[in-house]
Design an enzyme around this catalytic site. Sequence first.
Site, PDB file in Angstrom:
ATOM      1  N   LYS A  22       0.837  -1.215   0.000  1.00 23.56           N
ATOM      2  CA  LYS A  22       0.000   0.000   0.000  1.00 23.56           C
ATOM      3  C   LYS A  22       0.865   1.255   0.000  1.00 23.56           C
ATOM      4  O   LYS A  22       0.670   2.188  -0.777  1.00 23.56           O
ATOM      5  CB  LYS A  22      -0.907   0.027   1.225  1.00 23.56           C
ATOM      6  CG  LYS A  22      -1.576   1.390   1.473  1.00 23.56           C
ATOM      7  CD  LYS A  22      -2.440   1.383   2.703  1.00 23.56           C
ATOM      8  CE  LYS A  22      -1.740   1.597   3.991  1.00 23.56           C
ATOM      9  NZ  LYS A  22      -1.376   2.980   4.307  1.00 23.56           N
ATOM     10  N   ARG A 121       0.470  14.510  13.251  1.00 18.98           N
ATOM     11  CA  ARG A 121       1.236  14.179  12.041  1.00 18.98           C
ATOM     12  C   ARG A 121       1.415  15.443  11.200  1.00 18.98           C
ATOM     13  O   ARG A 121       0.809  15.594  10.145  1.00 18.98           O
ATOM     14  CB  ARG A 121       0.540  13.070  11.272  1.00 18.98           C
ATOM     15  CG  ARG A 121       0.446  11.783  12.094  1.00 18.98           C
ATOM     16  CD  ARG A 121      -0.235  10.667  11.346  1.00 18.98           C
ATOM     17  NE  ARG A 121       0.580  10.153  10.249  1.00 18.98           N
ATOM     18  CZ  ARG A 121       0.157   9.192   9.417  1.00 18.98           C
ATOM     19  NH1 ARG A 121      -1.058   8.691   9.558  1.00 18.98           N
ATOM     20  NH2 ARG A 121       0.920   8.750   8.448  1.00 18.98           N
ATOM     21  N   ASP A 307       4.536   0.436  12.126  1.00 18.79           N
ATOM     22  CA  ASP A 307       3.305  -0.162  11.606  1.00 18.79           C
ATOM     23  C   ASP A 307       3.133  -1.626  11.999  1.00 18.79           C
ATOM     24  O   ASP A 307       2.123  -2.234  11.643  1.00 18.79           O
ATOM     25  CB  ASP A 307       3.240  -0.010  10.082  1.00 18.79           C
ATOM     26  CG  ASP A 307       3.140   1.448   9.652  1.00 18.79           C
ATOM     27  OD1 ASP A 307       3.405   1.737   8.481  1.00 18.79           O
ATOM     28  OD2 ASP A 307       2.826   2.296  10.509  1.00 18.79           O
ATOM     29  N   ARG A 399      -8.627  -0.564   4.619  1.00 19.58           N
ATOM     30  CA  ARG A 399      -7.782   0.470   4.022  1.00 19.58           C
ATOM     31  C   ARG A 399      -6.429  -0.100   3.615  1.00 19.58           C
ATOM     32  O   ARG A 399      -5.796   0.383   2.691  1.00 19.58           O
ATOM     33  CB  ARG A 399      -7.543   1.612   5.009  1.00 19.58           C
ATOM     34  CG  ARG A 399      -8.785   2.404   5.370  1.00 19.58           C
ATOM     35  CD  ARG A 399      -8.391   3.614   6.176  1.00 19.58           C
ATOM     36  NE  ARG A 399      -7.362   4.379   5.462  1.00 19.58           N
ATOM     37  CZ  ARG A 399      -6.833   5.489   5.961  1.00 19.58           C
ATOM     38  NH1 ARG A 399      -7.220   5.920   7.149  1.00 19.58           N
ATOM     39  NH2 ARG A 399      -5.916   6.146   5.289  1.00 19.58           N
TER      40      ARG A 399
HETATM   41  C1  EPZ Z   1       4.359   6.824   6.478  1.00 16.17           C
HETATM   42  O1  EPZ Z   1       3.609   7.917   7.015  1.00 16.17           O
HETATM   43  C2  EPZ Z   1       3.391   5.649   6.370  1.00 16.17           C
HETATM   44  N1  EPZ Z   1       2.292   6.020   5.518  1.00 16.17           N
HETATM   45  C3  EPZ Z   1       2.862   5.298   7.757  1.00 16.17           C
HETATM   46  O2  EPZ Z   1       2.065   4.116   7.640  1.00 16.17           O
HETATM   47  C4  EPZ Z   1       4.020   4.979   8.677  1.00 16.17           C
HETATM   48  O3  EPZ Z   1       3.534   4.803   9.985  1.00 16.17           O
HETATM   49  C5  EPZ Z   1       5.027   6.144   8.679  1.00 16.17           C
HETATM   50  O4  EPZ Z   1       5.438   6.467   7.352  1.00 16.17           O
HETATM   51  C6  EPZ Z   1       6.267   5.831   9.492  1.00 16.17           C
HETATM   52  O5  EPZ Z   1       6.887   4.684   9.021  1.00 16.17           O
HETATM   53  C7  EPZ Z   1       2.481   5.974   4.168  1.00 16.17           C
HETATM   54  O6  EPZ Z   1       3.533   5.681   3.647  1.00 16.17           O
HETATM   55  C8  EPZ Z   1       1.297   6.328   3.326  1.00 16.17           C
HETATM   56  P1  EPZ Z   1       6.489  10.173   8.493  1.00 16.17           P
HETATM   57  P2  EPZ Z   1       4.210   9.403   7.008  1.00 16.17           P
HETATM   58  O7  EPZ Z   1       6.365  11.465   7.783  1.00 16.17           O
HETATM   59  O8  EPZ Z   1       5.054   9.600   5.825  1.00 16.17           O
HETATM   60  C9  EPZ Z   1       6.943  13.321  12.056  1.00 16.17           C
HETATM   61  C10 EPZ Z   1       0.153   2.733   7.821  1.00 16.17           C
HETATM   62  O9  EPZ Z   1      -0.299   2.161   8.817  1.00 16.17           O
HETATM   63  N2  EPZ Z   1       6.868  14.341  10.999  1.00 16.17           N
HETATM   64  O10 EPZ Z   1       7.627   9.305   8.168  1.00 16.17           O
HETATM   65  O11 EPZ Z   1       3.064  10.319   7.246  1.00 16.17           O
HETATM   66  C11 EPZ Z   1       5.626  12.556  12.182  1.00 16.17           C
HETATM   67  O12 EPZ Z   1       4.686  13.221  12.976  1.00 16.17           O
HETATM   68  C12 EPZ Z   1       0.659   4.188   7.933  1.00 16.17           C
HETATM   69  O13 EPZ Z   1       0.258   2.208   6.692  1.00 16.17           O
HETATM   70  C13 EPZ Z   1       7.033  15.661  11.339  1.00 16.17           C
HETATM   71  O14 EPZ Z   1       7.254  16.010  12.502  1.00 16.17           O
HETATM   72  O15 EPZ Z   1       5.122   9.359   8.315  1.00 16.17           O
HETATM   73  C14 EPZ Z   1       6.098  11.234  12.775  1.00 16.17           C
HETATM   74  O16 EPZ Z   1       6.216  11.363  14.147  1.00 16.17           O
HETATM   75  C15 EPZ Z   1       0.326   4.804   9.256  1.00 16.17           C
HETATM   76  N3  EPZ Z   1       6.928  16.592  10.345  1.00 16.17           N
HETATM   77  C16 EPZ Z   1       7.468  11.049  12.124  1.00 16.17           C
HETATM   78  O17 EPZ Z   1       7.909  12.335  11.685  1.00 16.17           O
HETATM   79  C17 EPZ Z   1       6.709  16.244   9.032  1.00 16.17           C
HETATM   80  O18 EPZ Z   1       6.629  17.121   8.159  1.00 16.17           O
HETATM   81  C18 EPZ Z   1       7.477  10.095  10.927  1.00 16.17           C
HETATM   82  O19 EPZ Z   1       6.440  10.465  10.062  1.00 16.17           O
HETATM   83  C19 EPZ Z   1       6.569  14.889   8.716  1.00 16.17           C
HETATM   84  C20 EPZ Z   1       6.647  13.938   9.713  1.00 16.17           C
END
Ligand code: EPZ
Length: 424
Positions: A22, A121, A307, A399
């Site tokens: 996904k 997020r 995840d 999803r």
């Molecule tokens: C991706 O989300 C995945 N989603 C998530 O999977 C997964 O949990 C996550 O990466 C971490 O591995 C997809 O790929 C569609 P991040 P993403 O930006 O990209 C912080 C699932 O169950 N952060 O790597 O949104 C954030 O809050 C989903 O399939 C900032 O602070 O995650 C988090 O604490 C859930 N500022 C950390 O970094 C930003 O601009 C990692 O988030 C961006 C992120």
Amino acid sequence: MEKLVVWQSPPLSGEVRVSGAKNAVLPILAATLLTDDPCTIEDAPDLRDVSTMMDLMEALGVKVERSGSTLRTRPTGQAGSEAPYDIVRTMRASITVLGPLLAKRGEATVSFPGGCTIGPRPVDIHIRGLRALGADIQVEEGYIVARSPKLRGNRLFLGGPFGSTVTGTANVLMAAVLAEGRTIIESAACEPEVVDLARFLVRMGARIRGVGSPRLEVEGVARLHGTTHRVIPDRIEAGTFLAAGAATGGEVTVRGIAPGMLTAAVEALREIGVKVEEGADYVRVSPNGGLRPTQVVTLPYPGFPTDLQAQFMALLCVSQGISVVTEKIYPERFVHVAELLRLRAQILREGPSAIVVGVPWLSGAPVMASDLRASAALVIAGLVARGRTDVKRVYHLDRGYERIEDKLRALGARIERQDDPEAP
Ligand code: EPZ
């Protein structure tokens, strides 16, 4: 509204093949905005999030047609550049259209993704990265409004308080491939899904070095062409089935996964006392005495994936001893704890950690799914719990898992989907 009814099941046994990932297919679909040519994406899972992305692509002028697990994209020429709130609020991954729209069309209006049950997020790093490429970005009326007649390459750092960002790296990478000159991205995410996106971009003619490492070097090009790409297997789906097999004391072979994609999870399973065999395209778990406690700390790839945190917590609920599960990516990602407690688990929350005291048995009950991975954890707990467990709001599961109850039933699980008359 539907629910999944799960009864205590015998040890799972047999083989299951994982679907395409996904979290790879979603940004890859967004990347097709970067070309005027048709693209073909193979092994695309049939998931609710993929349908949502197909709707969004259509709203942005790219028609996506599915035949089996193959998606074909083609620009329709009716190019809108707005990703509406109604779609983005249902799926955060929609944010990945921001970079490609900006790079290809010079403008993008994308709804600010709202809150999420797994915790705050923000997308500040996405915005910071795109501004470093010269974009003018404002937030107005709940929308990210981005403009740039021509993006320019630059050196930029994408690290944040919790390490790198997966979709943030995707967004900036997709913008940089059409930017003028060279871009160097430091602290890029190295998740296999980011690597798969980069490979797709290279097939389209992008020039990227350092794929799979935290330092990506991109030489912007004038245009990208269409291509055909097979999506990588879903390592999180694979890890979910391995945890289910281990929790029920079964022998389960997950086919279609390269073991290297799950190293941290495989190591955790071995620490828990499960026998794990790895082959070229499979991972097999089998019982090896009782389940032992362990410490799980979620980290960016190649660390233990956040995840899989909930699913492994369900497994540790029936281990013999005290485990500690620490969330270093989403410190508040523990909504599933309250529901596991309803199944007679013993879990104490302490800041970004949960202390799991293993119990000899769980007791089935109605529980409420809150997000995708939490719902998978409740299904695993239901397979072990005495009696019957009704997992409500199963749309969360749909999803990200393709026909999960069919795949589990093929492994001997007692599980079925039912209408939920009690649902609001
Ligand atoms: C991706 O989300 C995945 N989603 C998530 O999977 C997964 O949990 C996550 O990466 C971490 O591995 C997809 O790929 C569609 P991040 P993403 O930006 O990209 C912080 C699932 O169950 N952060 O790597 O949104 C954030 O809050 C989903 O399939 C900032 O602070 O995650 C988090 O604490 C859930 N500022 C950390 O970094 C930003 O601009 C990692 O988030 C961006 C992120």
